[in-house]
Design an enzyme around this catalytic site. Structure first.
Site, PDB file in Angstrom:
ATOM      1  N   GLU A 160      26.528  84.135  88.041  1.00  0.00           N
ATOM      2  CA  GLU A 160      26.568  85.546  88.430  1.00  0.00           C
ATOM      3  C   GLU A 160      25.253  86.044  89.016  1.00  0.00           C
ATOM      4  O   GLU A 160      25.251  86.903  89.903  1.00  0.00           O
ATOM      5  CB  GLU A 160      26.959  86.404  87.213  1.00  0.00           C
ATOM      6  CG  GLU A 160      28.405  86.263  86.771  1.00  0.00           C
ATOM      7  CD  GLU A 160      28.607  85.159  85.748  1.00  0.00           C
ATOM      8  OE1 GLU A 160      29.632  85.169  85.065  1.00  0.00           O
ATOM      9  OE2 GLU A 160      27.721  84.267  85.636  1.00  0.00           O
ATOM     10  N   GLU A 205      32.624  82.064  79.890  1.00  0.00           N
ATOM     11  CA  GLU A 205      32.599  83.085  78.840  1.00  0.00           C
ATOM     12  C   GLU A 205      33.845  82.992  77.971  1.00  0.00           C
ATOM     13  O   GLU A 205      33.769  83.110  76.743  1.00  0.00           O
ATOM     14  CB  GLU A 205      32.478  84.467  79.461  1.00  0.00           C
ATOM     15  CG  GLU A 205      31.110  84.749  80.071  1.00  0.00           C
ATOM     16  CD  GLU A 205      31.003  86.157  80.612  1.00  0.00           C
ATOM     17  OE1 GLU A 205      30.521  87.039  79.879  1.00  0.00           O
ATOM     18  OE2 GLU A 205      31.397  86.376  81.780  1.00  0.00           O
TER      19      GLU A 205
END
Length: 265
Positions: A139, A119
């Site tokens: 995730e 990210e």
């Protein structure tokens, strides 16, 4: 001073001309602790305000990772405290500081870019990867999803289908696949990503700074605006660019068949 007890910095900034190199230094995997996230935020806010900086390189120290993201060992404590919302908003503050940096940001990935580390790379304007690099948003394997801007930025970079694939499966991809889907802009030999990013930074720093900043602002705004709004904004910024000393210098240099001498104003 007792050097045995000196704590090394989690982040360093080095300047070479108008290019600043920001290096994460949390070995061995440059895990994004809360403290490091805050440091990234304040560092980019400071760099954005520095008129002498015209390009920024973001990289990870060591030879294993750009960043392997958050520390999964903290997850049980986050669940207990119920502070996941604030964790996400802290990530958004990092995202905003990097994305809204006044000058272009080039991320250099050499090694792992996982979870929050990937990210972080998405926050940059451009991304260069070493061939040995691995990218993943794992995730979902822990019952969650990218929550520090990744779910919104990734589709804008690689498209909705590829973003869903990466986030829903959580499987890693290599540098060549990252290049194929548009996640990175260039793949280079191992150990050379930062050097290449600094070369790109040097080239960007030589371009007229006002025009570069306006391009960044226009593309980022247009990515989420209706076409008519984006076109109107284009006209406004086009007029602003033409009203600069560098635009006059660029035209004069073309007519005089010489290289322009930009003043970045």
């Amino acid at each position: 001073m007792d050097t045995d007890h000196v704590v090394p910095p989690l982040l360093t900034v080095e300047h070479a001309g108008a290019v600043a190199t920001v290096t994460l230094r949390n070995p061995p995997l440059n895990i994004l602790t809360s403290e490091l996230k805050d440091l990234i935020t304040t560092t980019f806010l400071d760099l954005s305000a520095d008129e002498g900086v015209r390009a920024v390189v973001l990289t990870g120290g060591g030879d294993r990772a750009f960043s392997a993201g958050a520390n999964l060992k903290e997850f049980p404590e986050r669940i207990r405290l119920g502070n996941a919302y604030e964790v996400s908003k802290q990530g958004h503050r990092v995202s905003e500081a990097v994305r809204r940096c006044r000058c272009p940001v080039v991320a250099a990935v050499d090694g792992l870019a996982l979870g929050g580390g990937l990210e972080l790379a998405l926050f940059a304007d451009l991304r260069i990867a070493a061939r040995r690099s691995t990218f993943a948003l794992p995730e979902v394997r822990r019952g969650v999803f990218p929550g520090t801007s990744g779910s919104q930025l990734l589709p804008r970079i690689v498209g909705a289908a590829q973003a869903k694939r990466l986030m829903m499966f959580g499987d890693p991809i290599d540098a060549d696949e990252a290049l194929r889907i548009g996640l990175v802009d260039l793949v280079v030999d191992d150990g050379t990503a930062t050097t290449q990013a600094q070369k790109w930074g040097g080239t960007l720093a030589e371009r007229p700074a006002v025009a570069v900043r306006l391009i960044k602002r226009l593309v980022d705004t247009g990515a989420t605006a209706p076409l008519e709004v984006g076109l109107e904004y284009e006209s406004q910024l086009f007029a602003r660019a033409f009203d600069t000393a560098d635009a006059a210098e660029g035209a004069a240099a073309f007519l005089e068949r010489r290289e322009p001498d930009f003043r970045h104003e």
